[in-house]
Design a protein around this motif. Sequence first.
Motif, PDB file in Angstrom:
ATOM      1  N   TYR A 166       0.848  -1.203   0.000  1.00 25.68           N
ATOM      2  CA  TYR A 166       0.000   0.000   0.000  1.00 25.68           C
ATOM      3  C   TYR A 166       0.882   1.252   0.000  1.00 25.68           C
ATOM      4  O   TYR A 166       1.095   1.874   1.038  1.00 25.68           O
ATOM      5  N   GLU A 180      -0.901   4.804   0.972  1.00 20.25           N
ATOM      6  CA  GLU A 180      -1.252   4.837   2.382  1.00 20.25           C
ATOM      7  C   GLU A 180       0.014   4.959   3.245  1.00 20.25           C
ATOM      8  O   GLU A 180       0.011   5.666   4.260  1.00 20.25           O
ATOM      9  N   HIS A 206      -6.936   6.957  10.748  1.00 21.29           N
ATOM     10  CA  HIS A 206      -7.665   6.974   9.475  1.00 21.29           C
ATOM     11  C   HIS A 206      -6.844   6.274   8.382  1.00 21.29           C
ATOM     12  O   HIS A 206      -7.406   5.513   7.565  1.00 21.29           O
ATOM     13  N   ASP A 230      -7.075   2.599   8.885  1.00 20.18           N
ATOM     14  CA  ASP A 230      -8.418   2.130   8.535  1.00 20.18           C
ATOM     15  C   ASP A 230      -8.533   1.861   7.041  1.00 20.18           C
ATOM     16  O   ASP A 230      -9.211   0.917   6.612  1.00 20.18           O
ATOM     17  N   THR A 231      -7.879   2.691   6.253  1.00 19.98           N
ATOM     18  CA  THR A 231      -7.974   2.548   4.793  1.00 19.98           C
ATOM     19  C   THR A 231      -7.238   1.317   4.278  1.00 19.98           C
ATOM     20  O   THR A 231      -7.457   0.901   3.138  1.00 19.98           O
ATOM     21  N   GLU A 278      -7.596  -1.699   5.391  1.00 15.18           N
ATOM     22  CA  GLU A 278      -8.605  -2.760   5.358  1.00 15.18           C
ATOM     23  C   GLU A 278      -7.981  -4.153   5.408  1.00 15.18           C
ATOM     24  O   GLU A 278      -8.351  -5.064   4.651  1.00 15.18           O
TER      25      GLU A 278
END
Length: 880
Positions: free
Chosen positions: A327, A330, A376, A379-380, A382
């Motif tokens: 990621y 992120e 946050h 959280d993204t 996932e």
Amino acid sequence: MAKKEKTPSQTPMMVQYQKIKDQYPDAFLFYRLGDFYEMFNEDAIKGAQLLELTLTTRNHNSDNPIPMCGVPHHAVQNYIDILVDKGYKVAICEQMEDPKLAKGMVKREVIQLITPGTNTEVGSESAKSNNYLTALVADTSNHKMGFSYADIATGELKAATLADSNDLINEVMSLKTKEIVVNSTVSATILDQLTKIGILVSHQEEVTVKAETSYLMQGLENKIQEKSVSLLLTYINVTQKRSLAHLQRAVSYEPSRYLKLDHYSQYNLELTQNIRTKKKSGTLLWLLDETKTAMGARLLKRWLDRPLLSKAAIEDRQNKVKVLLEYYFERSNLQDELVSVYDLERLAGRVAFGNVNGRDLIQLKTSLQQVPKIKHVLDTLETPEFDEILKSLDPVEDVAVAIESAIVDEPPMSVTDGNLIKDNYNDQLDQYRDAMQNGKQWIAELQASERKITGINNLKVAYNRVFGYYIEVTKVNLSKLPEGRYERKQTLTNAERFSTPELKEREQLILEAQEKSAALEYTLFTDLREKVKLAIQRLQKLAQVISTLDVLQSFAVVSENYRLVQPQMTQNAHDLQIVQGRHPVVEKVMGRQSYVPNDIRMDPQTSILLITGPNMSGKSTYMRQLALTVIMAQMGCFVPAESAKLPIFDQIFTRIGAADDLISGQSTFMVEMQEANQAVLHATQNSLILFDEIGRGTATYDGMALAQSIIEYVHDHVHAKTLFSTHYHELTALEDNLSELRNVHVGAVEKNGELVFLHQVENGPADKSYGIHVAKLAGMPEELLNRASDILSRLEEENQGKTISAVTEPRKQLKINEEAQEAEKPTTVNEDEQLSLFSEKSVDPKSEKVLTDLKTLNLMSLTPMDVMNLVNKWQQKLGK
């Protein structure tokens, strides 16, 4: 800094000074006198030299003037840091009452003793390292030692039980402690060892742990650990004389629960310090450190010092790194938020100490405001890998809100001079500020009014701390002043200063409001500080979580930048397969295109790789890259290879490079034997051993005999994965007799008389040595090289057919009689057995002397080296 005898002529101040100094004989006493900290007597003489200060005297007209030097109070920290960095202690002696109100001598006392292990004021670079204070007690009844350490700045507190001085030296060297606290139970031998490696030894006999810190020892594993922590806490209380609310509960740790790396191995592998420069650059830590916070950098170093042994824990870290690697966006967002997180651990410590200021609280607020943003980002993702971290991310919102409502955005450094608290935070403070603002408006109106009344356009109303508010008129305009209206206050060269009854009244109101305002602001600030203090444990837990995130993202960045891969970890399986492995630091320095990768393959049936090849060809790099790969993997990082399958190692032992231990008066060869001995005695089948050129520090026969016997011992008794590089090509014959040994070599070719290193590791032994070629590469004179080549040719010609080879037969005999040797019972082999080692053909006269020697030979009392010398001697006699 010896105790100075009191003399009858001493002044009351010097009597007070000496009384305090006698309590701190081993420290520099910084004695507060007005705006300076002064040193006297021997402190002054030595301090002036160390700090490059001007040495003066007190009572210089007396027969015995007192040496004296001083430093300004506002710059004292710099001078303290210099002394503490040099290994000294500094006692800070403050004035405990206002000199204007004191009757007789101003009361003074030491408010803090700053030592190498307790210094909490560090620069930006030092903030990335812990400053550990350690403590040691011994239990002579069971020969165990209680060991503990704390970082006073961050609150970390841990304890362990150590078996011997080797474990102790490994711990203190790994922690890089500058100071250790001991009591009378510790032997003089151990104290001498600690002193020789440059650690300040401080003595503390009386132990009085305060009630508020006694809970810190709950949960320790045994009494010896409790005694060590008690000693440590007592010393901290005695020296710091302030709140230690941020100290965390002591955690027992067992060094054997982590991958063990003794200090020799940490040094040889250049994990945190470059051998040549003594700097971080060029080390594994340098490569891995892409952290964004100081506390993350410290945690990375702790992980590097203590790689894991648990397969589940290792894979948990690696799986998180894998997610962050995948990621990218992120991860970039996470880095952006981490950049704005300050050092929560040290901020919590400053809150506990009571020396936090407004700017520190703004840093704390800014850091806490990043936590919702970090949550946050996670959280993204996932993914379940970060669920536990998400639950642990407490934003400590109440503290952030309290600071936001109270402290101005750009507070001053001082917490006592006002302008720190926001408007509308406290009604009383607002009233004082209104009075001050109205007073200043009244002053401005007074100036305009007086100018109009007198007609003096440059008349001014001003203020200074000595004379308060005044009306200033230049001397050329004095005649314009109406009589009886002004009271003279001060005469200057070109002007006169006056006051009026109205100005005096207003001045009193303004100054009273200013004084009460500043006092109230300080009270409000300390109240807020106490509220923050209640949240210290929450802040410390948050710091741990953010630090972990920071290190994991650092691993992901490094893995992406240097093409690292996730290794497959196996527990209790001795299969090691690295495809196209690389030394990550060397590759970073050389560049990706220049580095030649190599495979390292050792199946469960292979425990030793015997590596041959010329100097500078890459043997040491090949060995080191395996160790670094293992350490990176067990830290939870990815590794430099195309693919990797690794067992989990319990220990790494190294004998790489050559160095004298000058402090202990030990030669290179002695150090080599000691390091080799550590591996031979303590390695297990789950260990990794790296031996580079064992035996080169002594004569050829001695060296080769030792090298062979070490290989055989490791092969027969230890079975650890071992990389053994050597220039003794004769040892390659051991592959025929040692089933778990395999020969490999680093390739090199000659082109037009020049040596070209291939840096490629290939199966089989090297075909020859290239010593003279390497000397040519080093720039040796041509005449010298030609002479060396001539000497080599003659030696080879004279010794043709007499090549020394590895001795295998005595090892078989030794192994047969192993039980007798272990019982230390001399065993004599009879003459028939001795003669059966040779042909039974009739003996010619040349052989009579050899047979006579054999008949009187006690084979089992000989070392492999003795046997080799005898065989060589007999061959010469027989003309073979």
